[in-house]
Scaffold this motif. Sequence first.
Motif, PDB file in Angstrom:
ATOM      1  N   ILE A  39      -4.614 -14.569 -68.447  1.00 60.84           N
ATOM      2  CA  ILE A  39      -3.953 -15.292 -67.361  1.00 60.84           C
ATOM      3  C   ILE A  39      -3.874 -16.780 -67.640  1.00 60.84           C
ATOM      4  N   GLY A  40      -4.897 -17.318 -68.318  1.00 60.26           N
ATOM      5  CA  GLY A  40      -4.956 -18.761 -68.553  1.00 60.26           C
ATOM      6  C   GLY A  40      -5.681 -19.482 -67.434  1.00 60.26           C
ATOM      7  N   LEU A  41      -6.696 -18.852 -66.863  1.00 64.06           N
ATOM      8  CA  LEU A  41      -7.437 -19.438 -65.743  1.00 64.06           C
ATOM      9  C   LEU A  41      -8.259 -20.637 -66.187  1.00 64.06           C
ATOM     10  N   ARG A  42      -8.121 -21.706 -65.427  1.00 61.54           N
ATOM     11  CA  ARG A  42      -8.928 -22.926 -65.611  1.00 61.54           C
ATOM     12  C   ARG A  42      -9.258 -23.461 -64.217  1.00 61.54           C
ATOM     13  N   ASP A  43     -10.088 -22.750 -63.520  1.00 62.43           N
ATOM     14  CA  ASP A  43     -10.376 -23.082 -62.131  1.00 62.43           C
ATOM     15  C   ASP A  43     -11.870 -23.352 -61.976  1.00 62.43           C
ATOM     16  N   PRO A  44     -12.255 -24.595 -61.631  1.00 61.42           N
ATOM     17  CA  PRO A  44     -13.688 -24.921 -61.509  1.00 61.42           C
ATOM     18  C   PRO A  44     -14.419 -24.038 -60.502  1.00 61.42           C
ATOM     19  N   ALA A  45     -13.760 -23.640 -59.417  1.00 64.39           N
ATOM     20  CA  ALA A  45     -14.404 -22.787 -58.423  1.00 64.39           C
ATOM     21  C   ALA A  45     -14.694 -21.409 -59.010  1.00 64.39           C
ATOM     22  N   ILE A  46     -13.729 -20.847 -59.726  1.00 60.89           N
ATOM     23  CA  ILE A  46     -13.946 -19.542 -60.361  1.00 60.89           C
ATOM     24  C   ILE A  46     -15.011 -19.653 -61.441  1.00 60.89           C
ATOM     25  N   ASP A  47     -15.007 -20.763 -62.186  1.00 55.38           N
ATOM     26  CA  ASP A  47     -16.063 -20.980 -63.183  1.00 55.38           C
ATOM     27  C   ASP A  47     -17.438 -20.911 -62.536  1.00 55.38           C
ATOM     28  N   GLN A  48     -17.588 -21.568 -61.394  1.00 53.82           N
ATOM     29  CA  GLN A  48     -18.876 -21.599 -60.713  1.00 53.82           C
ATOM     30  C   GLN A  48     -19.276 -20.207 -60.220  1.00 53.82           C
ATOM     31  N   LEU A  49     -18.310 -19.446 -59.741  1.00 50.29           N
ATOM     32  CA  LEU A  49     -18.603 -18.096 -59.278  1.00 50.29           C
ATOM     33  C   LEU A  49     -18.985 -17.181 -60.443  1.00 50.29           C
ATOM     34  N   VAL A  50     -18.329 -17.340 -61.574  1.00 51.45           N
ATOM     35  CA  VAL A  50     -18.685 -16.565 -62.766  1.00 51.45           C
ATOM     36  C   VAL A  50     -20.107 -16.900 -63.204  1.00 51.45           C
ATOM     37  N   ASP A  51     -20.430 -18.185 -63.274  1.00 51.73           N
ATOM     38  CA  ASP A  51     -21.770 -18.597 -63.690  1.00 51.73           C
ATOM     39  C   ASP A  51     -22.828 -18.064 -62.728  1.00 51.73           C
ATOM     40  N   GLY A  52     -22.526 -18.067 -61.442  1.00 50.10           N
ATOM     41  CA  GLY A  52     -23.467 -17.547 -60.471  1.00 50.10           C
ATOM     42  C   GLY A  52     -23.698 -16.064 -60.618  1.00 50.10           C
ATOM     43  N   LEU A  53     -22.646 -15.324 -60.910  1.00 47.72           N
ATOM     44  CA  LEU A  53     -22.784 -13.883 -61.128  1.00 47.72           C
ATOM     45  C   LEU A  53     -23.695 -13.609 -62.326  1.00 47.72           C
ATOM     46  N   ILE A  54     -23.486 -14.343 -63.403  1.00 47.72           N
ATOM     47  CA  ILE A  54     -24.292 -14.140 -64.612  1.00 47.72           C
ATOM     48  C   ILE A  54     -25.773 -14.448 -64.354  1.00 47.72           C
ATOM     49  N   ARG A  55     -26.042 -15.414 -63.473  1.00 48.31           N
ATOM     50  CA  ARG A  55     -27.432 -15.800 -63.197  1.00 48.31           C
ATOM     51  C   ARG A  55     -28.076 -14.982 -62.076  1.00 48.31           C
ATOM     52  N   ALA A  56     -27.360 -14.018 -61.509  1.00 46.23           N
ATOM     53  CA  ALA A  56     -27.910 -13.224 -60.401  1.00 46.23           C
ATOM     54  C   ALA A  56     -29.249 -12.614 -60.803  1.00 46.23           C
ATOM     55  N   ASP A  57     -30.232 -12.690 -59.889  1.00 48.22           N
ATOM     56  CA  ASP A  57     -31.593 -12.268 -60.225  1.00 48.22           C
ATOM     57  C   ASP A  57     -32.005 -10.960 -59.569  1.00 48.22           C
ATOM     58  N   SER A  58     -31.079 -10.255 -58.954  1.00 50.24           N
ATOM     59  CA  SER A  58     -31.374  -8.944 -58.374  1.00 50.24           C
ATOM     60  C   SER A  58     -30.073  -8.166 -58.259  1.00 50.24           C
ATOM     61  N   ARG A  59     -30.203  -6.871 -58.047  1.00 52.89           N
ATOM     62  CA  ARG A  59     -29.001  -6.048 -57.898  1.00 52.89           C
ATOM     63  C   ARG A  59     -28.190  -6.500 -56.686  1.00 52.89           C
TER      64      ARG A  59
END
Length: 612
Positions: A519-539
């Motif tokens: 798609i060519g996504l360059r969205d700081p908000a989506i970046d932050q949500l992706v990073d948060g998902l990766i750092r999730a500490d529980s199911r």
Amino acid sequence: MTPALRALLHGSSLLLLGLAGLAQAAPQHAITLYDEAPKYPANYQHFDYVNPDAPKGGTLRLSGNGGFDSLNPFIPKGNAESRIGMVYESLTYHSPEEPFTEYGLLAEKIEKAADNSYVRFYLHPKARFHDGAPVTAEDVQFTFETLMKNGDPMYRSYYADVDKVVVESPLKVRFDFKHMGNRELPLILGQLQILPKHWWATRDFAKTSLEPPLGSGAYRVASLESGRSIRYERVKDWWGEDLPVNRGQYNFDAIVVDYYRDMAVALEAFKGGQFDLNLEYSAKDWATGYQSAALSDGRMLKEAITNHNPVGMQAFAYNIRRPVFQDRRVREAIGLLFDFEWSNKQLFFGSYKRTTSYFENSEMAASVLPDAAELKILEPLRDKLPPEVFTQVYLPPVSKGDGIIREQKRRAYQLLQEAGYHIDNDRMVGPDGKPLSFEFMLFQTNMERILLPYKRNLSELGIDMQIRRVDASQFINRLRSRDFDMTSATWGQSNSPGNEQREYWHSSSADNPGSRNFIGLRDPAIDQLVDGLIRADSRQSLIEHARALDRALQWGYYVVPNYYVDTWRIAYWNKFGRPEKTPLYDYGLMTWWQKSDKAEAGATQAAAKEAP
């Protein structure tokens, strides 16, 4: 408190945390994402979805789509043969009946730091490549460093948090991480397919090649005809045959893959007995394409096995690098004109469901309004996200299926007017005076019957969509170079999404030709949500972050969602035996075995029993 004292205390805290991690870490036969106990204990003998006494022998004949010009699947060049991964083994084996559990394979034991600051692999002393050379820690280090330097760009993003690889002994290797807390990284490093350092020492890894590669897996390449067929043979002295993780699997002496450039031709070849099993993707062919005497008398069997995997997103994807697609209103308008209900009724025999989520067919799909936990994730990004994220549940438009979509056209026209477009001489013209026109790139001929009605709906509103069919090689090259306006794309999902989301949606992958950020996504908000998902500490935290990311993607209108089916549709000749149980997240082909040379008429096979 002085800066010096603060620094000293901070350093001491890190040291204590590190010592705590070392104290708690212990080598395990399996590791899980959130440190829950794996399904199988250390003394397990085999998985319960296999027949440990399955007979060995026979030949499994399969089909491939398009062709191939390379046996190197690790680089962003060429079109690699689809099953070449059978030659290799990874450090661990991903369980197809648990959300995210890795059992030791090349690595006899795995040691994960309590704070996820490192992972250590203890290699099996019996592990051997096909030439008899032992698999060592140096091979693991070589593999990782080679992939990071010369491999597909996705590896550099996928393993970006690895600081270094340390060879501690011939059979012990440690991966140190730049940051603590990435729970997924130890598990995905276990999925690393290990290359032989000594074999690649005299070869150029960065170049495509049809030379049969050296691996340590159950199969080796026996022969091939470039682009047309390949034959794999089971390694008779394979080192791992008696491991519990492999028992009851890889039962065929040979696996032959023949390639077809046209899916219709492949189906006729299957019905003619040219290959043994067909995984069907076409609803039309599934409904009508297999009618034959062989199906009637039981020599050919059809079965739909429930697929418990998240199906992800299949869609018509916009390349928002193109100016024509940079306005969200334009993307929404174009999406409104795809009439799924008509297509499902007229083309798909009513067998599909409409995709609404990037995590479809899973508990991670955002299918209700955000709860308090999700809002806690989303609120800091409120001014960067579409307002609908907070107030509405995303649903694609629904028609009556009669081909009349006046409401959708009316809304699309309204959106385009808001974006500065107007009708001029039956053409939709933008504020720059240029007609709203774009090219849809594809290589599957059967996709045209879906696109032509869509093209008609678009043209009735003055929008020109040109369908451009290219061959498989050109399609791959244009996709990698982002030389397309719109195309058909899929983003698969697992039950434990993680680092691969950077490859899909993160700004860091937008310019990587090997990434799936089509798609060519360059969205700081989506970046932050992706990073948060990766750092999730529980199911539960993972589910909440996935839903929050899902909403941001849904309301960005970055794709025109297509459709999905929640079964594996399999047709096969009645010459195989199968275990009584099918794993939750796979249909288990490598657990099958050959019971006869020819298909048996009149015999029936019970449907695979579904796990609860």
